[in-house]
Design an enzyme around this catalytic site. Structure first.
Site, PDB file in Angstrom:
ATOM      1  N   GLY A 230       0.835  -1.207   0.000  1.00  0.00           N
ATOM      2  CA  GLY A 230       0.000   0.000   0.000  1.00  0.00           C
ATOM      3  C   GLY A 230       0.866   1.251   0.000  1.00  0.00           C
ATOM      4  O   GLY A 230       0.595   2.229  -0.698  1.00  0.00           O
ATOM      5  N   ASP A 231       1.970   1.179   0.732  1.00  0.00           N
ATOM      6  CA  ASP A 231       2.885   2.328   0.803  1.00  0.00           C
ATOM      7  C   ASP A 231       3.540   2.553  -0.567  1.00  0.00           C
ATOM      8  O   ASP A 231       3.725   3.682  -1.013  1.00  0.00           O
ATOM      9  CB  ASP A 231       3.963   2.057   1.846  1.00  0.00           C
TER      10      ASP A 231
HETATM   11  O1  TA6 Z   1       2.468  -0.899   5.827  1.00  0.00           O
HETATM   12  C1  TA6 Z   1       3.515  -1.639   6.426  1.00  0.00           C
HETATM   13  C2  TA6 Z   1       4.117  -0.828   7.574  1.00  0.00           C
HETATM   14  O2  TA6 Z   1       4.646   0.395   7.116  1.00  0.00           O
HETATM   15  C3  TA6 Z   1       5.193  -1.606   8.270  1.00  0.00           C
HETATM   16  O3  TA6 Z   1       6.354  -1.437   7.546  1.00  0.00           O
HETATM   17  C4  TA6 Z   1       5.187  -0.997   9.669  1.00  0.00           C
HETATM   18  O4  TA6 Z   1       6.129   0.064   9.733  1.00  0.00           O
HETATM   19  C5  TA6 Z   1       3.729  -0.541   9.825  1.00  0.00           C
HETATM   20  O5  TA6 Z   1       3.148  -0.486   8.535  1.00  0.00           O
HETATM   21  C6  TA6 Z   1       3.601   0.814  10.475  1.00  0.00           C
HETATM   22  O6  TA6 Z   1       2.229   1.145  10.411  1.00  0.00           O
HETATM   23  P1  TA6 Z   1       1.690   2.466  11.147  1.00  0.00           P
HETATM   24  O7  TA6 Z   1       0.271   2.585  10.656  1.00  0.00           O
HETATM   25  O8  TA6 Z   1       1.791   2.222  12.624  1.00  0.00           O
HETATM   26  O9  TA6 Z   1       2.571   3.615  10.714  1.00  0.00           O
END
Ligand code: TA6
Length: 310
Positions: free
Chosen positions: A251-252
């Site tokens: 998603g990122d």
């Molecule tokens: O989408 C994956 C992720 O970025 C992981 O790499 C981990 O860092 C997590 O999500 C962090 O999510 P948040 O919503 O707490 O910033």
């Protein structure tokens, strides 16, 4: 230039553990530490395509120093506000049954003074940026309106603000009408307050979100691709299947694809292809928040888009 905001960065610690189950002791076979938090995953994917980028947010302690060292190694410009608290870690345990279990720490408590100092830094950094990407959860101490306030400042200077978060931070952020949001199906259900069981219900829910004067609503659907809503149309993006190694960060990576496409001025449908291809290409990599440009190009050629009037 693109400004990425990671208010709650993380050292993403990824473990590969055969036969992982709770209540047992395991030795990790493969361990990876990467600068993470959604915004830094976005940052690392953008960096694959362009250097016109700077990363900011809150960073603290030895974990924070680790992240800044890694960003320096990647030649990624960054200007984080140092805080007294310790930057968190997020664990992802992958196993041979294909499962992935994530444990996300809350992150440090940010003081009012640190918040005020960040707002000054943000007002500096935003001057040189056309596109702002803010992703992820809020650390403790930040008001739920934080994204809403950052978006309002950006919009007052005609900057495009992409917001990827969840819960009340997303709900309140939407009130400031960001340019693009990307809820997944779970986040969409929370926003509209009911379970969604069909694409028609996704369309109905997304139309409600568009009423917040948000230019683009992306509903990410994992392996099913995504449905994007813009100017009275729904675009169903069908992505060719890829060999999935680690879908964390897809998603990122999609957000990074949108940001790059907006900065490069790609036409709307090509932007959708780039973004979806980045999401799929990330899943092909062991490392979270990583894409191979050739894979992105190949996937783009295999994507088809169905456009429907809504
Ligand atoms: O989408 C994956 C992720 O970025 C992981 O790499 C981990 O860092 C997590 O999500 C962090 O999510 P948040 O919503 O707490 O910033």
């Amino acid at each position: 230039m693109i400004l990425t905001i990671t208010l709650n960065p993380s050292i993403d610690r990824r473990y590969y553990v055969k036969g992982f189950k709770k209540d047992k002791v395991f030795r990790a076979e493969n361990v990876q530490y990467t600068p993470g938090g959604k915004g830094l995953n976005v940052t690392r994917v953008i960096k694959t395509f362009s250097d016109s980028l700077i990363a900011t947010g809150f960073i603290g302690g030895k974990s924070g120093s680790f992240i800044e060292e890694k960003l320096d190694e990647l030649n990624i410009n960054h200007n984080f506000l140092s805080v007294n608290g310790e930057t968190r870690s997020c664990l992802a345990i992958h196993s041979d049954d294909g499962s992935q279990t994530e444990i996300l720490e809350k992150g440090p408590v940010i003081s009012n003074e640190e918040i005020s100092n960040f707002n000054h830094l943000y007002n500096e950094l935003i001057r040189e940026s056309e596109i702002i990407c803010a992703s992820g959860s809020l650390p403790q101490g930040l008001p739920l309106e934080t994204y809403k306030d950052l978006i309002s400042v950006a919009k007052s200077q005609n900057k495009k603000f992409i917001l990827d978060t969840s819960g009340d931070a997303l709900k309140l952020g939407m009130e400031a009408s960001p340019f693009l949001i990307k809820p997944n199906k779970d986040e969409l259900e929370k926003l509209v307050g009911h379970v969604i069981t069909s694409n028609d219900e996704i369309v109905k829910a997304a139309k409600c979100l568009l009423e917040n004067d948000i230019e683009i609503v992306v509903v990410s659907l994992g392996r099913e691709g995504a449905i994007v809503f813009n100017k009275g149309y729904a675009y169903k993006i069908n992505v060719p299947s890829v060999k999935t190694v680690n879908s964390v960060g897809s998603g990122d990576s999609m957000i990074a694809g949108f940001a790059i496409s907006l900065m490069e001025g790609y036409d709307f449908e090509y932007m959708l292809k780039v973004a979806a291809a980045c999401g799929a290409a990330n899943a092909m990599e062991e490392e979270t928040g990583k894409v191979n440009i050739n894979n992105v190009r190949n996937i783009i050629n295999g994507i088809n888009i169905t456009k429907l009037k809504i």
